[in-house]
Scaffold this motif. Structure first.
Motif, mmCIF file in Angstrom:
data_model
loop_
_atom_site.group_PDB
_atom_site.id
_atom_site.type_symbol
_atom_site.label_atom_id
_atom_site.label_comp_id
_atom_site.label_asym_id
_atom_site.label_seq_id
_atom_site.Cartn_x
_atom_site.Cartn_y
_atom_site.Cartn_z
ATOM 1 N N GLN A 1 67.813 -56.388 -55.431
ATOM 2 C CA GLN A 1 69.109 -57.176 -55.548
ATOM 3 C C GLN A 1 69.770 -55.229 -56.346
ATOM 4 O OE1 GLN A 1 69.268 -60.093 -58.203
ATOM 5 N NE2 GLN A 1 68.701 -61.328 -56.779
ATOM 6 N N GLN A 2 68.088 -54.836 -57.119
ATOM 7 C CA GLN A 2 68.433 -53.733 -57.381
ATOM 8 C C GLN A 2 67.061 -52.705 -57.632
ATOM 9 O OE1 GLN A 2 70.075 -56.088 -60.699
ATOM 10 N NE2 GLN A 2 68.693 -55.656 -61.758
ATOM 11 N N SER A 3 67.128 -51.853 -57.512
ATOM 12 C CA SER A 3 65.643 -50.813 -57.601
ATOM 13 C C SER A 3 65.166 -50.647 -59.219
ATOM 14 C CB SER A 3 66.379 -49.677 -57.513
ATOM 15 O OG SER A 3 67.313 -48.753 -58.526
ATOM 16 N N THR A 4 65.846 -50.486 -59.757
ATOM 17 C CA THR A 4 65.031 -51.549 -61.356
ATOM 18 C C THR A 4 66.169 -52.203 -62.221
ATOM 19 O OG1 THR A 4 66.856 -49.756 -62.804
ATOM 20 C CG2 THR A 4 64.662 -48.554 -61.767
ATOM 21 N N PHE A 5 65.104 -52.371 -63.390
ATOM 22 C CA PHE A 5 65.427 -54.062 -63.895
ATOM 23 C C PHE A 5 64.762 -54.374 -65.036
ATOM 24 C CE2 PHE A 5 61.798 -55.220 -60.500
ATOM 25 C CZ PHE A 5 61.686 -56.137 -61.698
ATOM 26 N N THR A 6 64.346 -54.560 -66.118
ATOM 27 C CA THR A 6 64.279 -54.674 -67.521
ATOM 28 C C THR A 6 63.521 -56.534 -68.207
ATOM 29 O OG1 THR A 6 66.752 -55.998 -68.114
ATOM 30 C CG2 THR A 6 66.852 -53.640 -68.708
ATOM 31 N N ARG A 7 63.507 -56.729 -68.497
ATOM 32 C CA ARG A 7 62.569 -57.934 -69.249
ATOM 33 C C ARG A 7 63.599 -59.049 -69.387
ATOM 34 N NH1 ARG A 7 60.156 -61.386 -72.884
ATOM 35 N NH2 ARG A 7 58.081 -61.712 -72.361
ATOM 36 N N GLN A 8 64.756 -58.508 -69.530
ATOM 37 C CA GLN A 8 65.471 -59.266 -70.047
ATOM 38 C C GLN A 8 66.439 -59.629 -68.416
ATOM 39 O OE1 GLN A 8 69.463 -58.716 -71.850
ATOM 40 N NE2 GLN A 8 70.059 -60.220 -72.168
ATOM 41 N N ASP A 9 66.453 -58.872 -67.690
ATOM 42 C CA ASP A 9 66.586 -59.251 -66.277
ATOM 43 C C ASP A 9 65.529 -60.430 -65.857
ATOM 44 O OD1 ASP A 9 69.290 -57.686 -66.434
ATOM 45 O OD2 ASP A 9 68.064 -55.930 -65.848
ATOM 46 N N LEU A 10 64.506 -59.518 -65.839
ATOM 47 C CA LEU A 10 63.366 -60.521 -65.720
ATOM 48 C C LEU A 10 63.338 -62.227 -66.159
ATOM 49 C CD1 LEU A 10 60.646 -60.747 -63.578
ATOM 50 C CD2 LEU A 10 59.486 -59.622 -65.955
ATOM 51 N N ALA A 11 63.777 -61.941 -67.156
ATOM 52 C CA ALA A 11 63.628 -63.380 -68.373
ATOM 53 C C ALA A 11 64.435 -63.727 -67.752
ATOM 54 C CB ALA A 11 63.818 -63.118 -69.964
ATOM 55 N N ARG A 12 65.840 -64.004 -66.554
ATOM 56 C CA ARG A 12 66.714 -64.098 -66.542
ATOM 57 C C ARG A 12 66.911 -64.946 -65.328
ATOM 58 N NH1 ARG A 12 71.675 -60.714 -68.091
ATOM 59 N NH2 ARG A 12 70.065 -60.105 -68.056
ATOM 60 N N PHE A 13 65.769 -64.057 -65.050
ATOM 61 C CA PHE A 13 65.652 -64.904 -63.323
ATOM 62 C C PHE A 13 64.153 -65.676 -62.827
ATOM 63 C CE2 PHE A 13 62.629 -64.649 -59.362
ATOM 64 C CZ PHE A 13 63.184 -64.568 -58.342
ATOM 65 N N VAL A 14 63.483 -65.850 -64.005
ATOM 66 C CA VAL A 14 62.504 -66.535 -63.958
ATOM 67 C C VAL A 14 62.958 -67.413 -65.227
ATOM 68 C CG1 VAL A 14 60.064 -67.258 -65.244
ATOM 69 C CG2 VAL A 14 60.294 -64.721 -64.559
ATOM 70 N N ASP A 15 63.709 -67.460 -65.261
ATOM 71 C CA ASP A 15 64.943 -69.409 -66.172
ATOM 72 C C ASP A 15 65.581 -69.663 -64.994
ATOM 73 O OD1 ASP A 15 65.619 -70.461 -68.227
ATOM 74 O OD2 ASP A 15 67.722 -69.629 -68.255
ATOM 75 N N ARG A 16 66.458 -69.199 -64.608
ATOM 76 C CA ARG A 16 66.921 -69.666 -63.440
ATOM 77 C C ARG A 16 65.655 -70.224 -62.367
ATOM 78 N NH1 ARG A 16 69.635 -64.865 -63.051
ATOM 79 N NH2 ARG A 16 69.018 -64.320 -60.737
ATOM 80 N N HIS A 17 65.030 -70.177 -62.455
ATOM 81 C CA HIS A 17 63.480 -70.753 -61.065
ATOM 82 C C HIS A 17 62.507 -71.021 -61.595
ATOM 83 C CE1 HIS A 17 65.310 -67.409 -59.356
ATOM 84 N NE2 HIS A 17 66.237 -68.172 -58.171
ATOM 85 N N THR A 18 62.821 -72.340 -62.972
ATOM 86 C CA THR A 18 61.673 -72.535 -63.586
ATOM 87 C C THR A 18 62.512 -74.308 -63.965
ATOM 88 O OG1 THR A 18 61.905 -71.151 -65.615
ATOM 89 C CG2 THR A 18 59.815 -70.924 -64.014
ATOM 90 N N ALA A 19 61.440 -74.937 -64.365
ATOM 91 C CA ALA A 19 62.243 -75.788 -64.980
ATOM 92 C C ALA A 19 62.023 -76.994 -66.587
ATOM 93 C CB ALA A 19 61.298 -77.187 -64.096
#
Length: 82
Positions: free
Chosen positions: A44-62
């Motif tokens: 989706q993007q060449s760089t990302f922040t820890r917040q971007d990572l957390a948002r992705f993980v939040d969307r994909h965990t229960a």
């Protein structure tokens, strides 16, 4: 009937259960293959922040427990470049 819908989104309980099961399976996959999260983000993007990572993980965990476990695994992944 009253109580059979999720109040915040108005979704039927069955759909909520389905979404939760999908999120749990996605979280299990991310635990087993943390590089998948990094690959998905970099598509989706060449760089990302820890917040971007957390948002992705939040969307994909229960739940919070799975979220925390996945974040630890992904942040420890050797493919992650700070």
């Amino acid at each position: 009937p009253a109580g059979s819908r999720r109040p915040e989104r108005g979704e039927p309980c069955e759909r909520v259960a389905d979404h939760l099961e999908i999120a749990r399976r996605n979280g299990e996959r991310l635990l087993a293959e943390p590089h998948v999260a990094l690959e998905a983000l970099t598509r989706q993007q060449s760089t990302f922040t820890r917040q971007d990572l957390a948002r992705f993980v939040d969307r994909h965990t229960a739940d919070a427990e799975q979220f925390s476990a996945v974040m630890v695994q992904v942040e420890a992944c050797p493919d992650l470049v700070a």
